[in-house]
Motif scaffolding. Structure first.
Motif, PDB file in Angstrom:
ATOM      1  N   UNK A  55       0.838  -1.198   0.000  1.00 47.12           N
ATOM      2  CA  UNK A  55       0.000   0.000   0.000  1.00 47.12           C
ATOM      3  C   UNK A  55       0.875   1.250   0.000  1.00 47.12           C
ATOM      4  N   UNK A  75      -9.340  -6.335  -2.525  1.00 45.41           N
ATOM      5  CA  UNK A  75      -9.233  -4.966  -2.020  1.00 45.41           C
ATOM      6  C   UNK A  75      -8.501  -4.076  -3.018  1.00 45.41           C
ATOM      7  N   UNK A  76      -7.405  -4.595  -3.540  1.00 46.27           N
ATOM      8  CA  UNK A  76      -6.632  -3.815  -4.508  1.00 46.27           C
ATOM      9  C   UNK A  76      -7.374  -3.703  -5.829  1.00 46.27           C
ATOM     10  N   UNK A  91      -9.953  -1.063  -6.152  1.00 45.69           N
ATOM     11  CA  UNK A  91      -9.384   0.280  -6.297  1.00 45.69           C
ATOM     12  C   UNK A  91      -8.552   0.401  -7.550  1.00 45.69           C
ATOM     13  N   UNK A 147       2.667   1.684  -3.158  1.00 47.60           N
ATOM     14  CA  UNK A 147       1.730   2.152  -4.157  1.00 47.60           C
ATOM     15  C   UNK A 147       1.549   3.661  -4.083  1.00 47.60           C
ATOM     16  N   UNK A 148       1.361   4.143  -2.837  1.00 44.20           N
ATOM     17  CA  UNK A 148       1.169   5.572  -2.653  1.00 44.20           C
ATOM     18  C   UNK A 148       2.399   6.328  -3.117  1.00 44.20           C
ATOM     19  N   UNK A 161     -19.099   4.500  -2.282  1.00 46.57           N
ATOM     20  CA  UNK A 161     -17.713   4.922  -2.501  1.00 46.57           C
ATOM     21  C   UNK A 161     -17.189   4.396  -3.836  1.00 46.57           C
ATOM     22  N   UNK A 162     -17.534   3.153  -4.156  1.00 51.22           N
ATOM     23  CA  UNK A 162     -16.998   2.570  -5.374  1.00 51.22           C
ATOM     24  C   UNK A 162     -17.904   2.776  -6.581  1.00 51.22           C
ATOM     25  N   UNK A 195      -6.523  -9.410   0.150  1.00 47.12           N
ATOM     26  CA  UNK A 195      -5.876  -8.254  -0.473  1.00 47.12           C
ATOM     27  C   UNK A 195      -6.112  -8.117  -1.975  1.00 47.12           C
ATOM     28  N   UNK A 229     -15.492  -7.013   4.786  1.00 44.86           N
ATOM     29  CA  UNK A 229     -14.788  -7.244   6.047  1.00 44.86           C
ATOM     30  C   UNK A 229     -15.720  -7.113   7.231  1.00 44.86           C
ATOM     31  N   UNK A 235      -5.929  -1.346  -8.817  1.00 48.49           N
ATOM     32  CA  UNK A 235      -4.478  -1.423  -8.825  1.00 48.49           C
ATOM     33  C   UNK A 235      -3.970  -2.692  -9.484  1.00 48.49           C
TER      34      UNK A 235
END
Lengths: 999, 323
Positions: free
Chosen positions: A628, A650-651, A654, A631-632, A970-971, A647, A929, A656
């Motif tokens: 993470x 999750x990625x 977003x 990535x930032x 949000x998504x 993960x 989650x 990624x």
């Protein structure tokens, strides 16, 4: 009312008194079978392995006891007797001819089941040794195990599991170097060829075991326990014990020492590096890189394999061999430079043999005492004087075998005390009628009632005294073995003895503190755990003529200081990150240990790069958070491995990660994995990862205890409820991981989310059933809710059955030698569906590999990921990592086919495969989650606070939905006002899959 | 101060003619460049590790940022959501934090003062040992949280507390201390109090030793009749600066606490949010939900809270004017 209680008590007391009269152990007999009483006295005497309350009625006596029994009756056969041999192929009978294949004089026993018998005619009564010429029949890196029966019966307990070691050598040796100049750990290559060994068990005896034979014909039967093997010959030979050094030198007139001293030239000495072994018995005996002053050779601040053993050379029976050559006939002294900081105030023991046998009795138990620094130890006799060993000119082989024989009596004694404790405990429970051990240790008992226990059990004090005396004696014995200072075990034993004495003096309180017994047992058992370990680290061996200058082992102050200073300055010249930065290569970040990473790099260099021309940089990521943060910061690898299962999604949400299903051959590649695993990495019509490893849950059970209770492993949960009463009545428990909700939800046919992935599906009736079933296990059926270490309870036997995951399976397989062969696994209990199939859905931990979206080498990265998850690579990696580090490093690959190619025990593999068919993990959706969090809260409400199950679950659904709703906005799956803009797809898995045909 | 410079400085001569014209800011900074050099280490680290992160956090709180894609400006939405929609924040995090902070902050603070005063009464020879014993928990707390306390509160019969209570007959069955929301907060508070004798405590102890003995004699002559009066009228006014320091440390410390709940529960989320503090809430959003903008907004609120509480401490103990 009161009268009735009295009557019942009186009845119980009478019964237990009768039982007691027959023999102390009979009282521990839960079922009350009459047949058991005959061996009553025998049981407490025998060094029983399992400390279960009422385990093992028909136990064998141990080797030591058997030998004691024969001491007066049978003498060791006279050494002049010739060996009585039988060819391997000349067996008299076998269990199933299909398992055996003869060729010439040898026989191939291509199975780990069945038995074979040979006939031998023994010329006279006596104790003999049995030898066998054998070889392994496959490449699995685990011991061959056989039981040995004489005339259809095991003469002693240890005969049930005789280990036959394989032999390995290091390849390549000297080790190769990697790009940074570090040594690469060589593989352990099995060395095939006939091995001639006398049957031995270094736990109980440092020499070969002795077997009682009477004159006449006998059969020797080998019973398969583990691994196929080849047998060329079985022979019975008379024991040839080595003389003691004092005797031998007296015979030689004590001239040897002077002879050598009279030599005029400089005394000869040679140093053999310990890492330069010629053979070793276990792949897990490891080379070590030790950075100390005066170490040979120096590490120069890098990884240099310059020593051998340590924690990786500790199990009794493991051996290593070195070859050396002496220039002329004569006497020599042999010694070792060693480090033994492992056993606080104890010695570790080794048996040293030269060319196949110890020359003197003094070499059978060589003690390496505890010390915080490196020491030299020259083989010495009992008076401490260095032994002069006569050696002929030429090559010799020195074998060093770890032995636990000196400490074994203490170990047995503790086990015996634990047995007595549990027998005593269950006897008291019978008097007080308190059998509830499940969660509340004082259970259903009225705490305000007291018992005149000494009246009901007149021998109570005596029985406790026996245990107290034994514990005190053991503690004293340990005191004599110690190298100065009190050891922790010694203190623990004394404390237990004191506690018991306190209970003995206050018998009235005992019924209310029965928990103390199990506490005592568990504290004793923690010491048992590693008691038989014999770790020593070796730097080198030396063979020298008497009087030679032996290199100093212990560094002085200035040498240590100099070493530290040099090490400090090296940190400026060596880049200890060891990051590989080859330009143009694909970057692979791996969230695993250095050992794994190095092997991946090595395999890639060896097979992937030559095949495809793509170079690879494999580097470690110590913390998954780095993905993470990296990535930032805009630092990203092309491929990441060792990613936890949540993960990838999750990625992916977003944006990624690269959608792997965009590759044309994704379908083909994914076909090797279980759909129940793949669905975790599916998000919104894309697939973002390939699983690397995949765990499983299985049911482990103690065959000995279950058999004795007349139970079989349950097929369904209903069966399990049925057996529970028998278990709990006998003071046993069933272990269920408290918060494993997925198993029950999936087995009841519930799903976590609706098909469009936008809502929790836990509001269904099926989900309610599943969740209620889980909570009732802990409320209605009183399973233990908090078990810090099931593994220890399982070894001890008070929880003889329970659900374990992959890691506990490995632990039980490799860290609990004392219950080896006494436990088995079965698929999880399930729920029988309408058409009669038992559905066993359950999950397991996974790790996966992903490709990052920003990569500019998409196709190369995909090729790498395909290569890495392929059957060939996974199978190779699995076998290599075991060859390097030993079988404890079993690789539970997610590739269904490669999985079967790893060295699983055949029976276990079948079970695990059956269970893996029913693999199903939770899908990942935005806000998912919250499902586990809320279910945990609901569990807490239902079990701990005893609230209504349905209410608890409904609250969980409401809260989960709320969070999912928020995340969907949000998504961009929902508009702010709540209108659904986009629906997800959650793959469902309803059919078991065994990896054969594509789904 | 200035008089000394004028007489001692060799530049005094050249400075004099410039006196009528007040120098510009940069010139004055240049003139005192040595002083700036002295404070540079602090200023640089402060700016780098405190000021910039705080400014970035304030900036980030107006964005929606998921750690991976580009941050998106959303104005006050984060704050709006916190105050109107975040049920967990309003229902658990705020009340828990206040409960925790009000008990642990002033409680720990008073305890610190009381213990410091008590230790101060001891003879010098043993004083240091007691100080060490009381100060040690705050040093070791990280390790102790993870190792000692879970063992003490372990939910099976072998857990120390359960074992003790069982053997005394207070309870009949082991209590799942760390899973039962009823007890969780109380345990957190207890442990935090145990670990709260930190630097504040040391400062007060040091302060007590600086109090002029003659004050007490004078007080006695002026009619102070008992120890309590002595504390209120002499000791506390005399060590006001240390009291302030202790108060600020206590306030900031308790509001920042959060790690302890996660350690005790063995998971980032405590059972049924029973020990959910603002810091846990921030962690939850930042690390589990990857909503860094929202987490930043929460941190800004926490910062304001800390600022307010600190201001309040200054009100209580600060120097009004120049005493």
């Amino acid at each position: 009312m009161l009268r009735r209680v009295r009557a019942t008590v009186a009845l119980i007391v009478t019964v237990s008194l009768i039982l007691l009269a027959v023999g102390p152990a009979a009282a521990s007999d839960g079922g009350g079978e009459a047949g058991a009483t005959a061996q009553g006295t025998e049981v407490t005497e025998a060094g029983r392995i399992d400390g279960a309350p009422n385990a093992g009625k028909r136990e064998q006596s141990s080797y030591r006891q058997t030998m004691k029994q024969f001491e007066s009756k049978l003498q060791p056969a006279s050494p002049e007797l010739p060996d009585i041999a039988a060819q391997g192929s000349a067996y008299a009978a076998v269990s199933d001819p299909a398992l055996f294949e003869r060729s010439g004089e040898e026989v191939l026993w291509n199975s780990d089941r069945g038995w074979a018998e040979w006939n031998v005619t023994v010329p006279e009564d006596g104790l003999y040794e049995i030898g066998i010429v054998y070889d392994s029949a496959n490449d699995f890196a685990v011991d061959i195990v056989r039981g040995v029966q004489i005339d259809g019966a095991y003469p002693f307990q240890e005969a049930e599991r005789i280990r036959l070691k394989r032999a390995y050598s290091h390849d390549p040796y000297p080790p190769e170097r990697d790009d940074f100049g570090n040594d690469r750990r060589p593989q352990s290559q099995e060395v095939k060829g006939w091995k001639n060994e006398l049957l031995a068990d270094y736990d109980v005896n440092e020499g070969p075991l002795r077997w009682p034979f009477t004159k006449g014909e006998h059969t020797i039967r080998l019973v398969a326990e583990n691994q196929p093997m080849k047998i060329k010959q079985i022979y019975v030979s008379a024991p040839k014990p080595p003389p003691s050094y004092a005797e031998a030198s007296a015979q030689n007139g004590g001239g040897t020492a002077q002879e050598a001293a009279a030599g005029k030239e400089e005394p000869w000495i040679t140093v053999i590096e310990a890492e330069k072994i010629s053979r070793k018995s276990d792949a897990s005996i490891q080379l070590q890189s030790s950075d100390y002053p005066l170490i040979s050779p120096e590490t120069d601040g890098l990884i240099r394999y310059n020593s051998l053993g340590g924690e990786q050379f500790r199990q009794s029976g493991q051996w290593a061999e070195w070859e050396f050559e002496v220039p002329k006939d004569g006497v020599y002294q042999i010694g070792f430079k060693y480090l033994q900081t492992y056993l606080n105030n104890f010695s570790a023991y080794r048996t040293i043999s030269i060319d196949g046998a110890p020359l003197y009795r003094d070499m059978e138990q060589v003690a390496f005492p505890y010390d915080t620094s490196w020491r030299n130890l020259t083989l010495s006799d009992s008076s401490g004087e260095a032994m002069s060993l006569p050696l002929a000119k030429g090559k010799h082989t020195l074998r060093m075998t770890a032995t636990a024989a000196p400490i074994k009596p203490v170990y047995d004694g503790i086990l015996r005390s634990m047995d007595r404790l549990s027998a005593l405990e269950s006897a008291i429970r019978k008097v007080t009628g308190n059998f509830d051990k499940s969660f509340t240790d004082n259970g259903n008992i009225d705490l305000n009632r007291d018992w005149e226990l000494d009246k009901y059990m007149p021998d109570l004090a005596d029985r406790m005294n026996v245990i107290i005396d034994e514990l005190t004696a053991l503690s004293d014995l340990l005191g004599t073995l110690s190298t100065g200072g009190k050891s922790d075990v010694e203190n623990a034993l004394r404390i237990a003895a004191d506690d018991l004495a306190d209970m003995r003096d206050h018998p009235r309180d005992i019924p209310n503190e029965l928990g103390k017994f199990s506490k005592m047992q568990s504290s004793l058992s923690t010491w048992l755990f590693r008691m038989l370990d014999q770790p020593v680290l070796f730097d080198y061996l030396y063979v020298a003529e008497p009087g030679a200058d032996i290199p100093r082992a212990t560094a002085n102050f200035f040498e240590s200081l100099g070493h530290s200073i040099v090490s400090f300055f090296r940190t400026f010249t060596i880049d200890y990150d060891f990051r590989r930065k080859e330009p143009g290569a694909i970057d692979v970040w791996v969230n695993r240990g250095r050992d794994y990473v190095n092997l991946i790099q090595q395999l890639a260099d060896e097979t992937f790069t030559p095949e495809t021309g793509i170079t690879v940089n494999v580097n470690i990521v110590p913390d998954p958070q780095m993905f993470i943060l990296g990535n930032a910061a805009g630092i990203q690898p092309d491929v990441a491995l060792g990613i936890d299962s949540a993960m990838p999604a999750d990625f992916a949400m977003r944006g990624a990660l690269l959608d792997l299903s965009s590759f044309a051959d994704y379908g083909e590649v994914a076909g090797k994995f279980h759909p129940g695993a793949l669905r975790v990495f599916h998000y919104d019509r894309g697939d973002y990862a390939l699983p690397e490893i995949q765990g499983f849950n299985v049911l482990a059970y103690r065959t000995d205890i279950m058999e004795q209770l007349g139970l079989t492993p349950p097929e369904t949960w209903d069966d399990m409820y049925g057996m529970l009463s028998t278990l709990q009545q006998n003071g046993y428990d069933f272990y269920l991981p408290p918060k494993d909700y997925m198993t029950f939800l999936f087995q009841n046919g519930a799903e976590l989310y609706t098909e469009d992935g936008l809502k929790s599906a836990l509001d269904s009736e099926k989900a309610y059933q599943g969740f209620r079933q889980l909570t009732e296990m802990f409320t209605l059926y009183q399973l233990p809710r908090d078990v810090p270490s099931f593994f220890n309870h399982f070894r001890l036997g008070d929880m003889p059955i329970g659900i374990i995951d992959f890691n506990s399976y490995l632990q039980t397989e490799f860290a609990a030698p004392e219950i080896a062969g006494k436990w088995a696994i079965a698929p999880l209990p399930g729920i029988r569906s309408a058409d009669g199939v038992v559905e066993r859905w359950s999950g397991g931990a996974m790790q996966a590999g992903v490709i990052f979206k920003n990569t500019d080498k998409r196709d190369d990265a995909w090729q790498f990921l395909k290569w890495w998850t392929s059957e060939a690579t996974q199978a190779r990696f699995g076998t290599d990592i075991e060859a390097i580090f030993g079988p404890e490093y079993r690789w539970n690959t997610a590739n269904m086919k490669a999985f079967t190619r790893l060295p699983w025990p055949a029976e276990d593999l079948k079970v695990i495969q059956e269970q893996r068919k029913w693999f199903k993990e939770a899908p990942q959706v935005p806000g998912g989650y919250f499902t586990s969090r809320q279910l945990e809260f609901a569990w807490n409400k239902a079990v701990v606070e005893k609230k209504n199950v349905r209410e608890a679950l409904e609250q969980a659904v409401i809260d989960t939905n709320r969070e999912m709703y928020r995340k969907q906005i949000e998504f961009g799956l929902r508009e702010k006002k709540g209108t659904v803009l986009h629906q997800l797809d959650v793959p469902n898995v309803t059919e078991p899959w065994d990896g054969e045909e594509s789904p | 101060m200035s008089t000394i410079t004028e007489t001692a400085s060799p530049y005094a001569e050249s400075a004099k003619p410039l006196k009528p014209k007040r120098p510009g800011l940069l010139a004055r900074i240049w003139e005192h460049r040595v002083s700036y050099l002295f404070i540079a280490p602090f200023i640089i680290t402060f700016v780098l590790f405190i000021l910039i992160p705080v400014l970035v956090a304030i900036g980030l709180s107006f964005f929606s940022f998921n750690a991976i894609s580009m941050p998106k400006f959303i104005g006050w939405d984060n704050f709006l959501a916190i105050l109107t929609q975040d049920r967990i924040f309003l229902q658990y995090a705020i009340p828990n934090t206040f409960k925790f902070a009000l008990i642990v902050g002033p409680g720990g603070y008073m305890l610190s003062f009381f213990l410091a005063w008590l230790i101060h009464q001891l003879p010098k020879a043993v004083r240091d040992w007691f100080t060490l014993a009381i100060y040690a928990p705050s040093l070791a707390s990280g390790v102790a949280f993870a190792v000692v306390w879970p063992v003490i509160f372990s939910g099976d019969r072998v857990g120390y507390l359960n074992n003790l209570l069982l053997s005394w007959g207070v309870i009949n069955q082991p209590v799942l201390w760390l899973q039962d929301p009823k007890y969780f907060m109380a345990i957190m508070i207890g442990i935090s109090l145990w670990a709260s004798m930190g630097v504040g405590f040391l400062a007060m102890l040091a302060g007590l030793q600086t109090v002029n003995k003659e004050l007490y004699e004078a007080g006695a002559i002026d009619g102070i009749s008992n120890r309590l009066q002595e504390i209120f009228y002499l000791t506390i006014p005399a060590i006001k600066p240390q009291m302030l320091f202790g108060a600020v440390m206590a306030v900031v410390g308790t509001l920042k606490a959060g790690q302890i709940g996660a350690i005790l529960a063995g998971a980032p989320i405590t059972p049924q949010y029973s020990g959910h503090l603002i810091i846990n809430h921030i962690d939850d959003f930042a690390v589990i939900r990857y909503e860094l903008g929202y987490a930043a907004a929460l941190s800004v609120l926490l910062l304001l809270l800390v600022y307010g509480a600190t201001k309040f401490s200054f009100q209580l103990f600060g120097n009004k004017g120049d005493e």
